[in-house]
Design a protein around this motif. Structure first.
Motif, short mmCIF file in Angstrom:
data_model
loop_
_atom_site.label_atom_id
_atom_site.label_comp_id
_atom_site.label_asym_id
_atom_site.label_seq_id
_atom_site.Cartn_x
_atom_site.Cartn_y
_atom_site.Cartn_z
N VAL A 59 41.75 34.62 43.95
CA VAL A 59 41.63 35.54 42.82
C VAL A 59 40.30 35.27 42.12
CG1 VAL A 59 42.61 36.22 40.60
CG2 VAL A 59 44.12 35.70 42.53
N ALA A 62 36.30 47.73 34.85
CA ALA A 62 36.38 48.83 35.81
C ALA A 62 35.62 50.04 35.29
CB ALA A 62 37.84 49.20 36.07
N ARG A 101 43.32 45.23 43.21
CA ARG A 101 42.74 45.23 41.87
C ARG A 101 41.22 45.27 41.90
NH1 ARG A 101 46.80 41.56 42.09
NH2 ARG A 101 45.42 39.75 42.13
N CYS A 102 40.67 46.03 42.86
CA CYS A 102 39.22 46.16 43.01
C CYS A 102 38.65 46.99 41.85
CB CYS A 102 38.88 46.83 44.34
SG CYS A 102 39.75 46.11 45.75
N ALA A 103 37.39 46.72 41.49
CA ALA A 103 36.74 47.48 40.43
C ALA A 103 36.26 48.83 40.94
CB ALA A 103 35.57 46.69 39.85
N ARG A 150 42.28 54.81 40.56
CA ARG A 150 42.59 53.98 39.40
C ARG A 150 43.95 54.33 38.79
NH1 ARG A 150 37.01 54.92 39.27
NH2 ARG A 150 35.90 53.00 39.77
N GLY A 205 43.43 50.45 42.66
CA GLY A 205 42.67 49.23 42.84
C GLY A 205 42.61 48.71 44.25
N SER A 211 40.52 40.44 40.60
CA SER A 211 40.62 41.04 41.93
C SER A 211 41.06 40.00 42.94
CB SER A 211 39.27 41.62 42.36
OG SER A 211 38.90 42.73 41.57
N LEU A 222 40.62 38.65 46.55
CA LEU A 222 39.67 38.68 47.67
C LEU A 222 40.30 38.03 48.90
CD1 LEU A 222 36.26 37.58 46.11
CD2 LEU A 222 37.19 39.88 46.38
N VAL A 264 34.03 44.06 42.84
CA VAL A 264 35.28 43.46 42.38
C VAL A 264 35.15 43.18 40.90
CG1 VAL A 264 35.73 42.47 44.65
CG2 VAL A 264 34.49 41.12 42.96
N GLN A 265 36.23 42.65 40.33
CA GLN A 265 36.24 42.31 38.91
C GLN A 265 37.09 41.07 38.73
OE1 GLN A 265 38.21 45.47 36.76
NE2 GLN A 265 39.66 45.78 38.42
N CYS A 293 37.67 42.97 49.25
CA CYS A 293 38.64 43.08 48.17
C CYS A 293 39.95 43.62 48.72
CB CYS A 293 38.09 44.01 47.09
SG CYS A 293 39.15 44.12 45.63
#
Length: 370
Positions: free
Chosen positions: A90, A122, A37-39, A152, A181, A48, A50, A44-45, A34
């Motif tokens: 994404v 998240a 915007r990682c969870a 966060r 993130g 995110s 990658l 991830v979410q 990631c």
């Protein structure tokens, strides 16, 4: 991160099995991480960013999130920036946890071996999350001590490394303001100014930037993560027994003293370097058979491995890491059974002014945690 994926061709989902053989060589995934915007440090979410790493990535046009077995939940995303060894993507809104598959212009594909973990939202548990990667770290090894940090909200962060046995501040790592993130990583190789530190338990402590590393001994950290630093790995990687009598250190052998400890195991059992360092000798001798001598990194000791099944592939002068493969248990030279004859010599070294010492206590200690 646990969302890292190692590459290996396999069948998965509909996209992996469309049309038999594909034109061109497939891209192969080696890792997925990631970028933004990682969870969490592990997952991830949707949304995110990658980065998929591997070979032949330049021609990748699509990335398939395979989810569970079968094609019903496969979700395809258009690849973003493509490079020779990586491509960005994404995470789509409907993607589920599972392996990835990449497709190039010719339709070639290679699913990842491991799955990524996708959260639908998240974690709301707090503004900061940390994870120590590995609870045991070997000196002079490939894998270093590592802590992953995710915030966060924008936060100014300093990481302190503390030795728990005496509370000493070993090192500080000011990270500045950490973007929300984004997983930030701090690593430590077990040394300070090139000097190996004492084995024992250590702890990463995460503070606000304003507190500074010196706060490690006085203020409560925002988060912590501990690990054990150990000096060596047991060299025989399989079932084994320790020799006694004439197979033990110091026993009398036809006019000479046995200068090592025999560890019996099946021929072909893998052997690794107990301690990394520099290869001093890689030879064959009528008594020792195929043998290898390594000058231990950061130590005054040499480590000798005898009766190897074949000559070690390591060349004289090669750098060896703790836990690196060095050969296999054998029965070469003057050996009546498959075993490793293992020696430890004090400085200045093996048959260069040093003296052999009984390695049994060290071997058993390494065996207990390896």
């Amino acid at each position: 991160m646990s969302c890292l994926a190692a590459g290996a061709p396999a069948s998965a989902g509909a996209a992996a099995g469309t049309g038999g053989a594909f034109a061109g060589d497939p891209a192969v995934i080696s890792a997925v991480g990631c970028v933004a915007r990682c969870a969490s440090v592990d997952s991830v979410q949707p949304g995110s960013l990658l980065r998929v790493r591997g070979t032949r990535m330049k021609d990748v046009t699509r990335i398939v999130f395979l989810g569970a077995s079968g094609a019903a939940d496969d979700v395809t995303a258009v690849a973003g920036r493509a490079r020779v060894k990586s491509v960005d993507v994404v995470v789509p809104a409907k993607a589920l946890s599972g392996p990835l598959l990449v497709m190039n212009h010719g339709g070639a594909s290679a699913p990842s071996r491991a799955a990524i973990s996708i959260q639908r939202a998240a974690d709301k548990g707090g503004p900061l999350e940390v994870k120590v990667v590995g609870t045991r770290v070997y000196l002079a090894a490939a894998r270093q001590a590592q802590i992953n940090i995710l915030t966060r909200e924008p936060m100014a962060i300093t990481v302190a490394l503390v030795r728990l046995s005496d509370g000493a501040l070993v090192s500080g790592f000011p990270l500045g303001t950490v973007e929300p993130g984004v997983v930030r990583t701090v690593t430590w190789n077990g040394t300070v100014a090139g000097v190996a530190q004492p084995v024992g338990r250590y702890e990463f402590r995460v503070f606000s930037q304003t507190a500074g590393a010196q706060a490690a001994q006085t203020l409560a950290p925002l988060a912590t993560g501990a690990f054990d630093l150990v000096d060596a790995k047991f060299p025989v990687r399989g079932r084994h027994t320790y020799g006694t009598g004439i197979a033990a250190f110091g026993s009398q052998r036809n006019g000479h003293t046995h200068e090592g400890q025999d560890v019996f195991a099946a021929c072909g059992t893998p052997l690794v370097a107990a301690r990394g360092g520099i290869v001093k000798l890689n030879k064959f001798e009528s008594n020792a058979g195929n043998y290898l001598v390594i000058d231990g990194a950061g130590t005054d000791f040499d480590y000798a491995y005898m009766h190897l099944r074949q000559r070690s592939p390591l060349k004289k002068g090669a750098v060896v890491l703790t836990g690196q493969a060095i050969g296999e248990v054998g029965q070469t030279g003057d050996a009546t059974a498959c075993h490793l004859h293992f020696e430890i010599w004090t400085g200045p070294g093996w048959y260069t002014g040093g003296q052999p010492i009984d390695p049994l206590a060290a071997l058993k200690a390494w065996d207990a945690y390896s």
